[in-house]
Scaffold this active site. Structure first.
Site, PDB file in Angstrom:
ATOM      1  N   LYS A  25      -4.056 -12.716  -2.656  1.00  0.00           N
ATOM      2  CA  LYS A  25      -2.809 -12.977  -1.950  1.00  0.00           C
ATOM      3  C   LYS A  25      -2.949 -12.809  -0.442  1.00  0.00           C
ATOM      4  CE  LYS A  25       0.751 -13.682  -3.329  1.00  0.00           C
ATOM      5  NZ  LYS A  25       1.717 -12.652  -3.781  1.00  0.00           N
ATOM      6  N   GLU A  57       8.848 -13.298   6.636  1.00  0.00           N
ATOM      7  CA  GLU A  57       9.767 -12.815   5.608  1.00  0.00           C
ATOM      8  C   GLU A  57      10.633 -11.673   6.139  1.00  0.00           C
ATOM      9  OE1 GLU A  57       7.144 -13.893   1.604  1.00  0.00           O
ATOM     10  OE2 GLU A  57       7.272 -11.818   2.290  1.00  0.00           O
TER      11      GLU A  57
END
Length: 469
Positions: free
Chosen positions: A289, A296
């Site tokens: 990831k 965000e």
């Protein structure tokens, strides 16, 4: 001399019982308003200078006050100042320390003013500087966007409406849309600064003062455009804080929209851009990831700022004139708005300077979804076919492409001509991605030439703004 942590309250004369310990802590604001200390001292020095100019203080008293305030400021700067909750706020802490340092002359500083006009002045002085810092950060982000737009002026990606492929555009053109959004933000903050640059000091508690003060002189000393016209309004007005927070909410809404696009674009499903590792994090369990945590988090902080705006509106909506203790609650949301806005802008300006584009993925995506359908309709219109008829013709061609699994540019000339004999072999020039974006060659259009011209104009606007700041 006694220290500044003395619990004696300047207003205690009327009272026969001490303040309850919990009430004392509950009503104190010094834990958060101490950040205003530089501005409180700045305003006090200007006030003392004006009082001496008007003959209300002697020059010796003024000099003692100014020197004492500068010593207090030096102690606070050095982290050597002991803040006292019993003294409630930044104003009384500083005044108490001043009096402890210079004696009775310190008690004369509050002549002709109240904490009501004092705090209103302090917050305006502080927010004025913060707006200047924020506008400089916006300009830095805009510069990063112009640089990125210049590098990617020819890069083609799909433009979306309803998150569906609409028409091909250039990445540079998309970055210039972000630039324009931020330009409006910068202008709004400049307007906010202009409206707030009015001096409350001298309004005293609510009705003005009996002393022969010169508010125009104080305003000039502190860089305000003029003194506030009405003493009641001067001490109770928090429009400037609400207006700033509203401007901040719009700006954060823009950054949130930027974030949403970067999050989508950097996903494996899009793969349009890559964010620098410096602005991403990994997963504690999934080693593959690379999470876009900065966009965000900025997207999330927008909700926080929206909440502060609603909080300030609610705070003020039922207050009678003039000052009320409720107004102590204006500072923490305002401080938090400024802190998070500055942080979001800083990280965005740093991050956008290191965004890289996957031109091949963008181009491949732009070839999907029949993004040049409007170009084919325009082609037919130029051959005398009414637009509504052209729209229907292209719709039928698209339907064929959907059935065949081919883009318009991949259909043969014969296949296209079955829908209109106005189509000739020159049609394929307008069905290319490059031909589509190049055809929108007017101010505000997505053509690379127009993007580059807009970048030049954008840099000029920023330069003129920096000169006028």
């Amino acid at each position: 001399m006694s220290d500044s942590n003395s619990s004696a309250k300047p207003w205690a004369g009327r009272f026969n019982a001490p303040t309850d310990a919990f009430v004392e802590a509950f009503t104190a604001s010094v834990d958060f308003d101490r950040r205003l200390y530089r501005y409180d001292i700045q305003g006090s020095i200007a006030h003392a200078t004006m009082l001496a100019r008007q003959g209300i203080l002697t020059e010796a008293e003024r000099d003692a006050i100014v020197a004492g305030l500068e010593r207090v400021r030096a102690r606070i700067d050095a982290g050597e100042f002991e803040w006292s909750i019993p003294l409630e706020d930044v104003h009384m802490n500083i005044e108490s320390a001043l009096t402890a340092d210079i004696g009775d002359a310190g008690k004369k500083l509050h002549t002709g003013r109240s904490r009501n006009d004092q705090v209103a002045t302090d917050v305006r002085l502080w927010l004025r500087d913060e707006i200047d810092t924020i506008r400089a950060e916006i300009l830095r982000l805009q510069t990063a966007l112009l640089d990125l737009a210049e590098r990617e002026a020819d890069t083609i990606l799909p433009g979306f409406t309803h998150l569906q492929v609409a028409q091909p555009i250039t990445f540079g053109h998309h970055m210039l849309a972000w630039f324009e959004m931020l330009e409006r933000d910068r202008e709004r903050l400049a307007d906010c600064r202009r409206r707030m640059n009015v001096l409350p000091l001298g309004a005293a508690a609510l009705a003005g003062t009996t002393y022969p003060i010169d508010r125009h002189y104080t305003a000039e000393r502190l860089g305000f455009d003029r003194p506030a016209e009405n003493s009641l309004d001067a001490v109770s007005d928090r429009d400037f804080a609400i207006e700033f927070t509203a401007d901040a909410a719009i700006l954060m809404m823009h950054l949130s929209r930027f974030s949403e696009e970067l999050i989508l674009w950097s996903s494996a499903q899009f793969g349009f851009v890559e964010l620098s590792d410096s602005f991403c994090t990994g997963s504690s369990i999934m080693p593959q990831k690379k999470n876009p945590d900065v966009p965000e988090l900025v997207r999330g902080k927008s909700g926080r700022i929206f909440g502060h705006l609603m909080g300030l509106l609610t705070l003020m909506k039922s207050q009678p004139l003039a000052y009320n203790k409720d107004n102590q609650e204006d500072k923490e949301p305002l401080f938090d708005t400024v802190d998070n806005l500055k942080g979001s802008l800083k990280v965005y300006a740093d991050m956008m300077a290191h965004v890289s584009c996957n031109r091949e993925r963008m181009r491949a995506a732009a070839k999907q979804g029949f993004s040049t359908a409007t170009d084919l309709a325009d082609y037919l219109v130029r051959r005398g076919i009414p637009f509504r008829d052209a729209h229907e013709i292209v719709g039928k061609a698209v339907a064929l492409g959907v059935r065949e699994g081919r883009d318009l540019a991949e259909l043969t000339l014969d296949e296209l001509r079955q829908f209109s004999d106005a189509i000739t072999d020159d049609v394929f020039a307008v069905l290319t991605l490059e031909g589509s974006v190049a055809a929108r060659d007017h101010i505000g259009g997505t053509a690379p030439a127009q993007v580059r011209a807009a970048i030049v104009r954008g840099r000029q606007r920023l330069a003129e703004s920096a000169q006028g700041a």
